[in-house]
Design an enzyme around this catalytic site. Structure first.
Site, short mmCIF file in Angstrom:
data_model
loop_
_atom_site.label_atom_id
_atom_site.label_comp_id
_atom_site.label_asym_id
_atom_site.label_seq_id
_atom_site.Cartn_x
_atom_site.Cartn_y
_atom_site.Cartn_z
N LYS A 79 79.77 43.44 27.64
CA LYS A 79 79.97 44.87 27.45
C LYS A 79 80.69 45.07 26.12
O LYS A 79 81.62 44.31 25.80
CB LYS A 79 80.81 45.41 28.62
CG LYS A 79 81.07 46.91 28.57
CD LYS A 79 81.85 47.38 29.80
CE LYS A 79 82.09 48.87 29.80
NZ LYS A 79 82.79 49.33 31.02
N SER A 154 80.60 53.13 33.54
CA SER A 154 80.37 53.03 32.13
C SER A 154 79.69 51.74 31.70
O SER A 154 79.21 51.66 30.57
CB SER A 154 81.71 53.14 31.39
OG SER A 154 82.57 52.06 31.74
N SER A 178 83.44 51.45 37.18
CA SER A 178 82.40 51.17 36.17
C SER A 178 81.70 49.83 36.28
O SER A 178 80.78 49.57 35.52
CB SER A 178 82.99 51.31 34.77
OG SER A 178 83.07 52.67 34.45
N1 GLN Z 1 83.52 57.17 35.94
C1 GLN Z 1 84.90 56.92 35.75
C2 GLN Z 1 85.39 57.60 34.50
O1 GLN Z 1 84.62 58.25 33.89
C3 GLN Z 1 85.17 55.44 35.72
C4 GLN Z 1 84.99 54.82 34.40
C5 GLN Z 1 85.37 53.37 34.38
O2 GLN Z 1 85.55 52.75 35.42
N2 GLN Z 1 85.51 52.84 33.18
O3 GLN Z 1 86.51 57.50 34.13
#
Ligand code: GLN
Length: 502
Positions: A79, A154, A178
């Protein structure tokens, strides 16, 4: 080889390497050509074919000299939130266009030391903020199961690449879901370990008290192999937990005391929080999850009703704490030290303002504003402090549950992957969809998503559904064990999206 090279997971590839059926160079070259053929998915942000092939050659010669470490020569990708010395790192943001880190993140360095081959970097939401990978400054990623849908976020690039058989495994990070949510949306297996198990050194910070790295792969077994290599104490991360190294693959295979051949999960108490099955849960998700729970029962598990009464509150709590920490973490992107700097400005303050206005996308700006607001004098007590108190209560609720059950199970998200562009102008809709992943994140608990079926009918028919498993602190082994038993009895994790066969 009977199966196509790209169909092999981490353990299968490792076996093929060990028996000299395939070389790492062959596997790497094959995946590099697939990457080009699948550019339309938008999963890759950069690929370095020459470097990957050189690493693969090294792995092959190390093996010829007797090195038999299990991940030697296994190709994977990271990532783009992990800094890498040999590849650019952008965190999905224009702010870091052209940035090159002088060092590797610990997770990256440890996987490299285990002999893995890095093909390149995978797309993600900008600074890991989002649930659909549509917040990447470099364009959205498409879900390999339906190119008109999001892969989740994400870690959307990681999920899409693993699902489309572009890599056997990838790294991800999970701050509020995420790893688990994109794994669920794209039909792959992912585990977010207990906070502190994987080092955050070199993982670009979003919300430091929540961020945690983990693997995304096709099976629990593959995740266990990767997690073993990625995890462990790191003195460069002050929140890293001091524990002896864990052999997750061995823990995954350790039979339970009461287990029988037909019932490997005998005696396992699986808690179902009633708040995880609300009326608003999509019927397709509900159906797939309940079928998966019935499968766990067949494998010997007992289902027990439990309650996490503050589940709904995890949304406002998370969306106060995460932006608060983000507003602080992102203050370092000022045009002086990293990445982008505005071309024209009048004085220092103007340079800061223009750099940040140009470099950050709308979701990141929204969070910086919310974060600055909740931390500001006069609002701190009303928002941030209250959120911290509730965070503790949410963690306590889990401890009460774990007196009644060994693992908690439920859906990962209230629906299957939504349409690209479908929720773009509605940040709150995105936030609400995090309801089932945020509680474990706030408590710092390990959580997994395991492929559990597909939506059978309706608007999202054919899209993957994940089963979430949450364990108590450091119970990654128990999660992987349950997930592995489930995957021995089902083949959801082996299904590939149509385009992936090509
Ligand atoms: N969807 C969540 C956010 O937008 C989680 C994102 C994540 O885990 N990096 O913050």
């Amino acid at each position: 080889m009977s199966a196509a090279l790209h169909d092999l997971g981490v353990a299968e590839l490792a076996q093929a390497f060990a028996s000299r059926q395939v070389s790492s160079v062959e596997a790497t070259a094959h995946l590099l050509s697939r990457a080009t053929a699948h550019e339309h998915l938008g999963a890759w942000l950069c690929i370095d074919a020459d470097a990957a092939l050189a690493q693969a050659r090294n792995a092959d010669s190390a093996r010829a000299q007797g090195n038999s470490s299990p991940l030697l020569g296994v190709p994977l990708a990271h990532k783009d939130i992990f800094v890498t010395r040999e590849l650019p790192t952008t965190a999905g943001s224009k702010m870091l266009a052209g940035y090159r880190s002088p060092f590797d993140a610990t997770v990256v360095a440890r996987l490299a030391a285990a002999g893995t081959v890095t093909l390149g970097k995978l797309s993600c939401d900008e600074f890991a903020m989002g649930s659909g990978n549509e917040n990447s400054a470099w364009g959205p990623v498409k879900n390999p199961w339906d190119l008109t849908r999001v892969p989740g976020g994400s870690s959307g690039g990681s999920a899409a690449a693993v699902a489309a058989r572009l890599v056997p495994a990838a790294t991800g990070t999970d701050t509020g879901g995420s790893i688990r949510q994109p794994a669920s949306f794209s039909g792959v297996t992912g585990i977010k370990p207990t906070y502190g198990v994987c080092s955050r050194f070199g993982m670009i910070a979003f919300a430091s008290s929540l961020d945690q790295a983990g693997p995304m792969a096709r099976s629990a077994e593959d995740c266990a192999l990767l997690l073993g290599a990625m995890s462990g104490f790191d003195e460069r991360d002050s929140t890293s937990v001091q524990r002896p190294p864990q052999d997750y693959a061995a823990l995954m295979h350790t039979p339970r005391a009461e287990a029988t051949a037909a019932q490997p999960l005998k005696g396992l108490r699986v808690g179902l929080p009633r708040e995880f099955f609300p009326a608003a849960l999509s019927a397709d998700v509900d159906h797939a999850v309940r079928e998966a729970l019935a499968e766990l029962e067949k494998l010997g598990a007992t289902l027990v009703d439990v309650s996490l009464p503050r589940t709904e509150l995890s949304i406002p709590v998370y969306y106060i704490i995460a932006p608060a920490e983000a507003s602080s973490n992102l203050s370092r992107f000022d045009g002086v030290r990293f990445g982008h700097r505005a071309a024209k400005y009048t004085d220092l303050l103007d340079m800061y303002k223009k750099t940040r206005a140009e470099g950050f996308g709308p979701e990141v700006k929204r969070r910086i504003m919310i974060g600055s607001y909740v931390l500001s004098h006069g609002y701190y007590d009303a928002y941030y402090l209250q959120a911290q108190k509730l965070r503790r209560m949410i963690a306590d609720d889990f401890q009460r549950c774990f007196t009644e059950c060994d693992v908690i199970a439920g859906p990962v998200a209230p629906s299957v992957a939504w349409k690209l562009g479908g929720q773009n102008d509605d940040p709150v809709a995105n936030y609400l969809a995090d309801i089932f992943t945020l509680p474990a994140s706030l408590a710092g608990l390990p959580g997994m998503s395991v492929p559990a079926g597909f939506a059978a009918c309706g608007e999202g028919a054919g899209m993957p559904v994940g089963l979430q498993l949450i364990g108590n602190y450091f119970q990654e082994g128990a999660l992987l064990h349950a997930a592995h038993a489930f995957q021995q009895a089902t083949d959801w994790h082996r299904r590939a999206p149509q385009g992936a066969a090509a």
